[in-house]
Scaffold this motif. Sequence first.
Motif, mmCIF file in Angstrom:
data_model
loop_
_atom_site.group_PDB
_atom_site.id
_atom_site.type_symbol
_atom_site.label_atom_id
_atom_site.label_comp_id
_atom_site.label_asym_id
_atom_site.label_seq_id
_atom_site.Cartn_x
_atom_site.Cartn_y
_atom_site.Cartn_z
ATOM 1 N N LEU A 81 0.872 -1.174 0.000
ATOM 2 C CA LEU A 81 0.000 0.000 0.000
ATOM 3 C C LEU A 81 0.902 1.214 0.000
ATOM 4 N N VAL A 82 0.763 2.052 -1.011
ATOM 5 C CA VAL A 82 1.672 3.190 -1.139
ATOM 6 C C VAL A 82 0.897 4.485 -1.335
ATOM 7 N N VAL A 140 7.549 8.325 -2.634
ATOM 8 C CA VAL A 140 6.417 7.428 -2.390
ATOM 9 C C VAL A 140 6.666 6.634 -1.112
ATOM 10 N N ALA A 141 5.696 6.666 -0.207
ATOM 11 C CA ALA A 141 5.808 5.923 1.046
ATOM 12 C C ALA A 141 5.063 4.598 0.925
ATOM 13 N N GLY A 142 5.646 3.564 1.501
ATOM 14 C CA GLY A 142 5.015 2.249 1.470
ATOM 15 C C GLY A 142 5.596 1.359 2.549
ATOM 16 N N VAL A 143 5.215 0.103 2.497
ATOM 17 C CA VAL A 143 5.697 -0.871 3.471
ATOM 18 C C VAL A 143 7.077 -1.367 3.059
ATOM 19 N N PRO A 144 8.042 -1.361 3.957
ATOM 20 C CA PRO A 144 9.353 -1.930 3.617
ATOM 21 C C PRO A 144 9.196 -3.426 3.397
ATOM 22 N N GLY A 145 9.646 -3.912 2.263
ATOM 23 C CA GLY A 145 9.383 -5.297 1.907
ATOM 24 C C GLY A 145 7.997 -5.379 1.302
ATOM 25 N N GLY A 205 6.918 -3.788 8.803
ATOM 26 C CA GLY A 205 7.477 -2.607 9.457
ATOM 27 C C GLY A 205 6.671 -1.356 9.193
ATOM 28 N N ASP A 206 7.043 -0.277 9.873
ATOM 29 C CA ASP A 206 6.382 1.013 9.712
ATOM 30 C C ASP A 206 6.656 1.561 8.315
ATOM 31 N N PRO A 207 5.687 2.242 7.690
ATOM 32 C CA PRO A 207 5.903 2.762 6.336
ATOM 33 C C PRO A 207 7.068 3.751 6.269
ATOM 34 N N GLU A 208 7.746 3.713 5.149
ATOM 35 C CA GLU A 208 8.870 4.599 4.890
ATOM 36 C C GLU A 208 8.789 5.085 3.449
ATOM 37 N N PHE A 209 9.567 6.106 3.153
ATOM 38 C CA PHE A 209 9.675 6.579 1.782
ATOM 39 C C PHE A 209 10.784 5.825 1.061
ATOM 40 N N GLY A 210 10.552 5.525 -0.219
ATOM 41 C CA GLY A 210 11.573 4.934 -1.069
ATOM 42 C C GLY A 210 11.780 3.452 -0.888
#
Length: 300
Positions: free
Chosen positions: A165-166, A178-183, A196-201
């Motif tokens: 989900l981004v 763009v922020a999304g789920v790592p992995g 994990g917590d959403p991050e950018f890139g």
Amino acid sequence: MKFAEEVVVEEFLPTFRSMLAEELRERGLTQIEVAETLGISQSAVSKYAHGEVARREAFIEDERVRELIERAADGLANGEMSRVQALVETEVLIRELQTRGDLLAELHERAMPELAAYEGDFRIHDPESAIRTTERVLSSVRRGLRILENSSGFAGLIPNVGSNLVECTPDAATIDDVAGVPGRIFDVKGRATIPGDPEFGVSEHVASVLLTAREHGSDACAALNVRYDPSLVALFEDAGYAVVEFEGEQSLDRAIADALEATPEADVLAQTGGFGIEPVIYVLAEDAETAAESVRVLLR
């Protein structure tokens, strides 16, 4: 959590008021007059006069602070500047000092080290600041993820490659915007598992789909991928979504471009797969919450 206003009150105002009180006294105002002018108690003025209030040297040495102190002291003493004007001029200076890299901003970063993680210039009170925009995007993705986690049956919609989900910033140009789920989000024993917590890139695939869609006319700022199933496509169509299907043999970017050229209003892109390509549905939406809610509603 340390607010910028706390830094102003604790670090800036004692020095600023002390300096201004001193200048007003030098211009012949009594302690009572200084207290009335600054809207503080006479005992506070006395403390300033006797050096009982600690001053921060960085503000004392700053040319902008000294210039405003002298100008305000002159104006307040001779009646050419009102208290309102002096307040406004001081507020303007405070906002300037809160610009990234300036005195108050640096003090705030020391008190809130998390602020240092953000690149570029920003003012903490700027409603259009990059930091506010990115935090809003991250919050939206978090809310969307909670919707998916609490949606009974969502795990069954996760494709073998995993879901993501981004959401992007309004002026997104690369996956770093763009922020999304790592992995990825995976189905682990019938439960959607978010690593994990959403991050950018951190999302290359779904983020690229979103950016490509935007490049070819979509105004979506978020995307979610789920497994392809004709029955799911039918549910989207019955719910009023504009669905466009395409094969997966050609470049995905090219396929999305052609699909949106044929159906510019499309908000569901259904890639039917191909040799070695898993079929996937991409849901486009205005934000991550809406994308997640779109899928949750279909599961009812």
